[in-house]
Design a protein around this motif. Structure first.
Motif, PDB file in Angstrom:
ATOM      1  N   SER A 138       0.004   4.243  -0.713  1.00 30.88           N
ATOM      2  CA  SER A 138      -0.981   5.348  -0.309  1.00 30.88           C
ATOM      3  C   SER A 138      -0.724   5.421   1.265  1.00 30.88           C
ATOM      4  O   SER A 138      -0.378   6.429   1.758  1.00 30.88           O
ATOM      5  CB  SER A 138      -2.303   5.079  -0.206  1.00 30.88           C
ATOM      6  OG  SER A 138      -2.766   3.903   0.006  1.00 30.88           O
ATOM      7  N   ALA A 139      -0.320   4.347   2.089  1.00 27.32           N
ATOM      8  CA  ALA A 139      -0.203   4.456   3.496  1.00 27.32           C
ATOM      9  C   ALA A 139       1.184   5.012   3.526  1.00 27.32           C
ATOM     10  O   ALA A 139       1.327   5.957   4.532  1.00 27.32           O
ATOM     11  CB  ALA A 139      -0.132   3.185   4.060  1.00 27.32           C
ATOM     12  N   ALA A 149       2.712   7.140   1.423  1.00 25.56           N
ATOM     13  CA  ALA A 149       2.604   8.682   1.129  1.00 25.56           C
ATOM     14  C   ALA A 149       1.794   9.542   2.046  1.00 25.56           C
ATOM     15  O   ALA A 149       2.260  10.784   2.073  1.00 25.56           O
ATOM     16  CB  ALA A 149       1.685   8.692  -0.390  1.00 25.56           C
ATOM     17  N   ALA A 150       1.283   8.814   2.915  1.00 24.70           N
ATOM     18  CA  ALA A 150       0.372   9.944   3.918  1.00 24.70           C
ATOM     19  C   ALA A 150       1.076   9.811   5.086  1.00 24.70           C
ATOM     20  O   ALA A 150       0.739  10.687   5.996  1.00 24.70           O
ATOM     21  CB  ALA A 150      -1.067   9.021   4.194  1.00 24.70           C
ATOM     22  N   LEU A 202       0.980  -1.278   0.093  1.00 27.28           N
ATOM     23  CA  LEU A 202      -0.059   0.034  -0.065  1.00 27.28           C
ATOM     24  C   LEU A 202       0.801   1.282   0.077  1.00 27.28           C
ATOM     25  O   LEU A 202       1.250   1.711   0.984  1.00 27.28           O
ATOM     26  CB  LEU A 202      -0.860  -0.038   1.067  1.00 27.28           C
ATOM     27  CG  LEU A 202      -2.042  -1.112   1.193  1.00 27.28           C
ATOM     28  CD1 LEU A 202      -2.816  -0.977   2.465  1.00 27.28           C
ATOM     29  CD2 LEU A 202      -2.931  -0.886  -0.064  1.00 27.28           C
TER      30      LEU A 202
END
Length: 64
Positions: free
Chosen positions: A35-36, A38-39, A33
């Protein structure tokens, strides 16, 4: 609990009401993931064979 290797968990830094630095692990730690990641703004260092931790326990972090 952690296995026999260093584990780096994705995390998000914040501040509590007293202004102290806090960190929360991202809800999903799946390595696929992006996205995890990136956040996230830090990695939480979990040493080899580390036991489970209670909320509020100090941890070592690496800022991203």
């Amino acid at each position: 609990a952690n296995g026999p290797r260093l584990h780096l968990m994705r995390g998000k830094l914040g501040r509590n009401d007293a202004g102290a630095l806090t960190v929360a692990a991202m809800p999903s730690q799946d390595s696929s993931l992006l996205s995890a990641l990136a956040a996230s703004d830090c990695l939480i260092r979990r040493p080899p064979d580390a036991p489970p931790l209670e909320a509020g326990t100090p941890v070592e972090i690496e800022r991203l």
